[in-house]
Design an enzyme around this catalytic site. Structure first.
Site, PDB file in Angstrom:
ATOM      1  N   SER A  55      -5.348   3.578   5.931  1.00 37.57           N
ATOM      2  CA  SER A  55      -4.484   4.295   4.991  1.00 37.57           C
ATOM      3  C   SER A  55      -5.241   5.313   4.157  1.00 37.57           C
ATOM      4  CB  SER A  55      -3.787   3.307   4.054  1.00 37.57           C
ATOM      5  OG  SER A  55      -3.231   2.243   4.776  1.00 37.57           O
TER       6      SER A  55
HETATM    7  N1  SAH Z   1      -5.166  -1.719   5.598  1.00 35.80           N
HETATM    8  C1  SAH Z   1      -5.614  -1.306   6.915  1.00 35.80           C
HETATM    9  C2  SAH Z   1      -4.690  -0.355   7.597  1.00 35.80           C
HETATM   10  C3  SAH Z   1      -3.377  -0.859   7.894  1.00 35.80           C
HETATM   11  S1  SAH Z   1      -2.384  -0.007   9.070  1.00 35.80           S
HETATM   12  C4  SAH Z   1      -6.981  -0.668   6.837  1.00 35.80           C
HETATM   13  O1  SAH Z   1      -7.525  -0.603   5.768  1.00 35.80           O
HETATM   14  O2  SAH Z   1      -7.486  -0.266   7.862  1.00 35.80           O
HETATM   15  C5  SAH Z   1      -1.271  -1.347   9.346  1.00 35.80           C
HETATM   16  C6  SAH Z   1      -1.796  -2.407  10.256  1.00 35.80           C
HETATM   17  O3  SAH Z   1      -0.809  -3.435  10.355  1.00 35.80           O
HETATM   18  C7  SAH Z   1      -2.032  -1.921  11.681  1.00 35.80           C
HETATM   19  O4  SAH Z   1      -3.374  -2.141  12.027  1.00 35.80           O
HETATM   20  C8  SAH Z   1      -1.092  -2.780  12.532  1.00 35.80           C
HETATM   21  O5  SAH Z   1      -1.635  -3.142  13.771  1.00 35.80           O
HETATM   22  C9  SAH Z   1      -0.902  -4.011  11.644  1.00 35.80           C
HETATM   23  N2  SAH Z   1       0.321  -4.784  11.893  1.00 35.80           N
HETATM   24  C10 SAH Z   1       1.556  -4.319  12.208  1.00 35.80           C
HETATM   25  N3  SAH Z   1       2.414  -5.335  12.347  1.00 35.80           N
HETATM   26  C11 SAH Z   1       1.713  -6.492  12.124  1.00 35.80           C
HETATM   27  C12 SAH Z   1       2.052  -7.885  12.137  1.00 35.80           C
HETATM   28  N4  SAH Z   1       3.295  -8.305  12.409  1.00 35.80           N
HETATM   29  N5  SAH Z   1       1.085  -8.784  11.865  1.00 35.80           N
HETATM   30  C13 SAH Z   1      -0.200  -8.377  11.593  1.00 35.80           C
HETATM   31  N6  SAH Z   1      -0.567  -7.073  11.579  1.00 35.80           N
HETATM   32  C14 SAH Z   1       0.362  -6.142  11.835  1.00 35.80           C
END
Ligand code: SAH
Length: 195
Positions: A55
């Protein structure tokens, strides 16, 4: 932008010292892909893989600021991606920190990047139901956009706990006190959808 410029900008935006300290402390370049190294301190979201992004720093700071992580707290991040936000949380709290990431390659890579943090545990699974076996948490941060208010996760929060969650284009702060739920909306953001 250089790291110092990003920190100066975030300071100007009014984020508190403990968040700026964490940004200063954690090398964001370790969490972004090799081909994007030059972009590590730009205030933009960067692609990881399979549609995931690390993000935008401003958005991360905004979410952390309303999450209000404090020394020693037990915190869960759902959608921990690269692990960058887990590292920031850990620098602020030094407390037990849990991440759930659904994409295996990202979970594996973040475990390596975070190996020096003994208080952080990353699990590769679907986090939509939270992490019952470690509940309750002081704080829960959902880092992927959800479709509706995750009411089923309220019982994984301690009394006095806070959950921060993006729904559509808003960030919501949910606080639980004596079983009363209080919800506050902050509009105007964009996120990767929760699967
Ligand atoms: N905070 C993270 C970025 C998040 S992007 C960082 O610092 O890099 C959102 C993430 O949520 C993605 O990697 C995606 O794969 C994950 N995601 C989406 N749905 C999910 C679920 N049901 N359970 C766990 N992770 C999930």
């Amino acid at each position: 932008m250089e790291k110092e410029e990003l920190i100066e900008y975030l300071k100007h935006e009014g984020f508190p010292g403990k968040i700026l300290y964490a940004i200063e402390k954690v090398p964001r370049e370790d969490f972004v892909p090799d081909y994007l190294q030059e972009m590590a301190y730009e205030d933009v979201a960067l692609p990881l893989e399979a549609g995931s992004t690390i993000s935008q720093p401003y958005t991360i700071c905004f979410m952390l600021n309303i999450l209000e992580p404090e020394e020693g707290q037990k915190i869960l991040e759902i959608g921990s991606g690269s692990g960058y936000v887990l590292a920031l949380i850990s620098e602020i709290t030094n407390g037990p920190t849990f991440g759930i990431e659904i994409i295996k390659s990202l979970a594996d890579r973040s475990q390596k990047t975070l190996s020096k943090y003994k208080n952080i545990k990353v699990l590769n699974r679907d986090g939509s139901k939270g992490l019952q076996e470690e509940a309750p948490f002081d704080k829960i941060l959902i880092s992927a956009e959800t479709k509706k208010m995750p009411e089923h996760l309220y019982n994984q929060l301690k009394d006095g706990g806070t959950m921060v969650v993006p729904i559509k284009n808003s960030i919501y702060k949910i606080t639980k006190k004596e079983n009363e739920i209080n919800i506050k909306e902050f509009p105007g953001f964009i996120f990767v959808p929760l699967r």
